[in-house]
Write an enzyme that holds these catalytic residues in place. Structure first.
Site, PDB file in Angstrom:
ATOM      1  N   ASP A 187       0.872  -1.109  -0.034  1.00  0.00           N
ATOM      2  CA  ASP A 187       0.015  -0.060  -0.034  1.00  0.00           C
ATOM      3  C   ASP A 187       0.713   1.355  -0.002  1.00  0.00           C
ATOM      4  OD1 ASP A 187      -3.066   0.648   1.863  1.00  0.00           O
ATOM      5  OD2 ASP A 187      -1.898   1.824   0.485  1.00  0.00           O
ATOM      6  N   ASP A 241      -2.771   4.809  -2.387  1.00  0.00           N
ATOM      7  CA  ASP A 241      -3.852   5.552  -1.755  1.00  0.00           C
ATOM      8  C   ASP A 241      -3.964   6.914  -2.447  1.00  0.00           C
ATOM      9  OD1 ASP A 241      -4.807   5.861   1.089  1.00  0.00           O
ATOM     10  OD2 ASP A 241      -3.523   7.766   0.922  1.00  0.00           O
ATOM     11  N   GLU A 289      -7.016   3.786  -5.389  1.00  0.00           N
ATOM     12  CA  GLU A 289      -7.978   4.304  -4.404  1.00  0.00           C
ATOM     13  C   GLU A 289      -8.400   5.688  -5.053  1.00  0.00           C
ATOM     14  OE1 GLU A 289      -7.430   5.992  -0.423  1.00  0.00           O
ATOM     15  OE2 GLU A 289      -9.500   5.223   0.137  1.00  0.00           O
ATOM     16  N   HIS A 298     -10.299  -1.036   5.743  1.00  0.00           N
ATOM     17  CA  HIS A 298      -9.883  -0.462   7.029  1.00  0.00           C
ATOM     18  C   HIS A 298     -10.503   0.928   7.117  1.00  0.00           C
ATOM     19  CE1 HIS A 298      -7.423   1.327   4.024  1.00  0.00           C
ATOM     20  NE2 HIS A 298      -7.099   2.381   4.640  1.00  0.00           N
ATOM     21  N   ASP A 299     -11.074   1.639   6.125  1.00  0.00           N
ATOM     22  CA  ASP A 299     -12.113   2.677   6.462  1.00  0.00           C
ATOM     23  C   ASP A 299     -13.467   2.526   6.677  1.00  0.00           C
ATOM     24  OD1 ASP A 299      -9.594   4.355   3.827  1.00  0.00           O
ATOM     25  OD2 ASP A 299      -9.560   4.020   6.181  1.00  0.00           O
TER      26      ASP A 299
HETATM   27  O1  TEU Z   1      -8.541   7.167   2.422  1.00  0.00           O
HETATM   28  C1  TEU Z   1      -9.059   8.016   1.392  1.00  0.00           C
HETATM   29  C2  TEU Z   1     -10.283   8.683   1.892  1.00  0.00           C
HETATM   30  O2  TEU Z   1     -10.816   9.331   1.202  1.00  0.00           O
HETATM   31  C3  TEU Z   1     -10.805   8.518   3.409  1.00  0.00           C
HETATM   32  O3  TEU Z   1     -10.568   9.645   3.929  1.00  0.00           O
HETATM   33  C4  TEU Z   1     -12.242   7.603   3.137  1.00  0.00           C
HETATM   34  O4  TEU Z   1     -12.784   8.387   2.244  1.00  0.00           O
HETATM   35  C5  TEU Z   1     -12.815   7.934   4.316  1.00  0.00           C
HETATM   36  O5  TEU Z   1     -11.969   7.491   5.654  1.00  0.00           O
HETATM   37  C6  TEU Z   1     -13.924   6.951   4.407  1.00  0.00           C
HETATM   38  O6  TEU Z   1     -14.579   6.943   5.588  1.00  0.00           O
HETATM   39  C7  TEU Z   1      -7.004   6.897   2.285  1.00  0.00           C
HETATM   40  C8  TEU Z   1      -6.859   5.750   3.242  1.00  0.00           C
HETATM   41  O7  TEU Z   1      -7.507   4.412   3.074  1.00  0.00           O
HETATM   42  C9  TEU Z   1      -7.162   6.096   4.809  1.00  0.00           C
HETATM   43  O8  TEU Z   1      -6.944   5.272   5.568  1.00  0.00           O
HETATM   44  C10 TEU Z   1      -6.186   7.453   5.065  1.00  0.00           C
HETATM   45  O9  TEU Z   1      -6.608   7.788   5.932  1.00  0.00           O
HETATM   46  C11 TEU Z   1      -6.372   8.403   3.983  1.00  0.00           C
HETATM   47  O10 TEU Z   1      -6.366   8.025   2.522  1.00  0.00           O
HETATM   48  C12 TEU Z   1      -5.306   9.494   3.872  1.00  0.00           C
HETATM   49  O11 TEU Z   1      -4.002   8.744   3.642  1.00  0.00           O
END
Ligand code: TEU
Ligand code: CA
Length: 558
Positions: free
Chosen positions: A99, A200, A257, A333-334
């Site tokens: 990642d 990311d 992403e 994870h989000d």
């Molecule tokens: O997430 C991108 C992102 O847009 C997140 O803010 C997501 O939309 C939101 O958390 C949904 O609830 C990526 C990574 O997956 C995330 O873990 C990181 O915090 C973020 O980028 C910044 O690198």
């Protein structure tokens, strides 16, 4: 469709290293811990393991703030531990997807430390600096993590841009030196033998040429930066350059992403012949249960509307078919745990509704992603106190919406956090019913979900017909049944608010997937199907039509 690529038939298993398995009792998951659990992942049948960032990081955003791309976070172990993990993966025929976060770094990265010192050092233009406008921030853009996207640095008498936390300064992709440094870093990992990358927020790297104010949500001081910077005018050029410099010739799996990406954007970034990325994570189906009030963003505690979900998934299925490739995901994870969000985590319905959601997703065209714990139906944590949460997105949102803007009561925000917080996905993996679910002999960095004694891998593997074996069967189907990879897609009963049914067709082969999204029995006739299909499914569906128990899914193949 051209000949299938291996990553179009593959299934990816996502490991959140911090929460998967702790091997040294410090309460934090680590690389040796992952290595000790590879046989489990192999047993599931996945082909690729996606690891969230494992690089040196101060951990402001759990590793998405990188301070050294070519060093391992000591909390997770050493480079030797990484080499051992990679060797053990390859020994089992498993591939590794790293990642990488190249839209921004940590503010502790030496590039930024240098860049912030003056306007004329070698790293001065590695980031995005702007002069104050009328004594204040250059624009009214608002961060994904609440607050302004600009922070002032006296040494330069300028602001720097951070789409996310203050500690996550955005890189300046207009700088060819920076781009080359990114490609060199990627090639460092390719040379070590990794098999792919998850990139990311990669569609945020091309910023607008002119920085002008956006339209704030009603009553909000800031305009959300996402729609302003996503899918910028040079994104395609940067991705094609990355393809030439890193990806071409290496048989890698890549997934971008792409928040705020449209089908048109994905047709370009994940186009079958555009030489950019293999596929993307789109967010549309993950933003349907948001709010009528955009100022509240994703924070809500409402169920999703099935007709909206069917319409969104179908749009992406038909929009990319034959043109580009999609990922298929409910969890990561989000995102909160899908069985609690779109299913029903009452013990009575947890497994069958989780299996129904898995069937709905794995029957579609694209590469499926399984997030750690999804294969045993792990649920949201149902935290009740603000102090239970660790994720800065959640904590910043609470303080912004409750304390600063007074848009939500503490009670309502705590209900929204319980439904939507990223911490729901980050509670430790539940291995068995021993202390801390077998995750750690120390105090876990985040509370273990209190349902672990009844909900864990050991318990699930002991059951016949478990949700784990159900996922094994879905993966097996993906590996052996070309219709899932190549078949056309047709949505049935678009306006039906209880059942999601669709047809996959490849030549004379057909697959009918029917999912009951509700807690009630459902019966569906398929008299509007083509007569040959009706005749065929007639052999399978008893004469009063497809009868579906609460949350039951069925797949008919003919
Ligand atoms: O997430 C991108 C992102 O847009 C997140 O803010 C997501 O939309 C939101 O958390 C949904 O609830 C990526 C990574 O997956 C995330 O873990 C990181 O915090 C973020 O980028 C910044 O690198
Ligand atoms: Ca550890």
């Amino acid at each position: 469709m051209a000949t299938m690529q291996w990553w179009q038939k593959a299934v990816v298993y996502q490991v959140y290293p911090r929460s998967f398995q702790d091997s040294n009792g410090d309460g934090i998951g680590d690389l040796p811990g992952i290595t000790s659990r590879l046989d489990y992942i192999k047993q599931l049948g996945a082909d690729v393991v996606w690891l969230n960032p494992i690089y040196q990081s101060p951990g402001v955003d759990n590793g998405y703030d990188i301070s050294d791309y070519e060093a391992i976070n000591p909390e997770f172990g050493t480079m030797a531990d990484f080499d051992q993990l990679l060797a053990q993966l390859h020994q089992r025929g498993l591939k590794l997807m790293m990642d990488i976060v190249v839209n921004h770094t940590s503010n502790r990265h030496h590039w930024f430390i240098e860049s912030a010192k003056s306007r004329d050092n070698p790293y001065a233009d590695y980031y995005i600096w702007r002069d104050p406008v009328d004594g204040h921030a250059p624009t009214n853009w608002g961060s994904f993590f609440s607050g302004s996207t600009w922070t002032y640095v006296p040494a330069r008498q300028q602001y720097y841009l951070h789409s996310f936390a203050v500690e996550q300064p955005d890189l300046n992709w207009e700088n060819p030196k920076l781009r080359q440094a990114v490609y060199d870093m990627m090639n460092f990992w390719v040379k070590k033998g990794v098999d792919g990358f998850r990139l990311d927020v990669i569609n945020l790297i091309s910023k607008p040429t002119d920085f002008v104010d956006g339209q704030p949500n009603s009553g909000e001081p800031y305009a959300d930066i996402g729609p302003i910077i996503a899918n910028g005018h040079r994104l395609s050029a940067f991705l094609q350059e990355m393809h030439t410099q890193v990806l071409a010739g290496a048989d890698l799996i890549t997934v971008g992403e792409t928040p705020n990406a449209t089908i048109k954007d994905a047709q370009q970034s994940a186009g079958l012949t555009t030489n950019e990325l293999n596929m993307v994570f789109e967010f549309e189906h993950m933003n349907l249960d948001g709010n009528s009030n955009p100022a509240l963003g994703k924070w809500n505690d409402q169920p999703v509307n099935l007709v909206d979900l069917k319409q969104s998934l179908s749009k992406w299925q038909t929009g990319l078919h034959g043109k580009a490739w999609n990922s298929l995901y409910w969890n990561n994870h989000d995102q909160p745990r899908i069985v609690s969000r779109f299913g029903n985590d009452d013990p009575k319905y947890r497994v069958i509704s989780a299996e129904m959601l898995a069937t709905m997703l794995h029957g579609l065209q694209g590469t499926p992603y399984i997030y750690e714990g999804e294969e045993i139906g792990m649920t949201n944590a149902h935290f009740t106190e603000l102090s239970d949460y660790k994720d800065l997105e959640s904590l910043n949102a609470y303080h912004h919406l409750v304390d600063e803007e007074h848009r939500l009561s503490s009670t309502q925000m705590l209900a929204d956090l319980a439904h939507m917080s990223r911490d729901n996905a980050r509670t430790p993996m539940q291995w068995d019913n021993s202390l801390n679910a077998g995750f750690s002999t120390g105090t876990p960095w985040l509370q273990v979900n209190p349902n672990y004694p009844q909900l864990n891998v050991q318990q699930t593997l002991a059951e016949s017909n478990s949700i784990f074996t159900y996922y094994q069967q879905l993966i097996q189907l993906r590996h052996t049944n070309a219709i899932l990879t190549t078949g056309d897609y047709q949505l049935l009963d678009a306006d039906d608010g209880a059942v999601y049914a669709y047809l996959r067709t490849a030549g004379t082969q057909q697959l009918l997937v029917i999912c009951n999204f509700t807690a009630h029995d459902q019966v569906r006739e398929y008299d509007q199907l083509p007569s040959d299909v009706q005749r065929l499914i007639g052999n399978y569906i008893d004469d009063q039509g497809a009868t579906l128990r609460p949350y039951e899914a069925k797949i008919y193949q003919f």
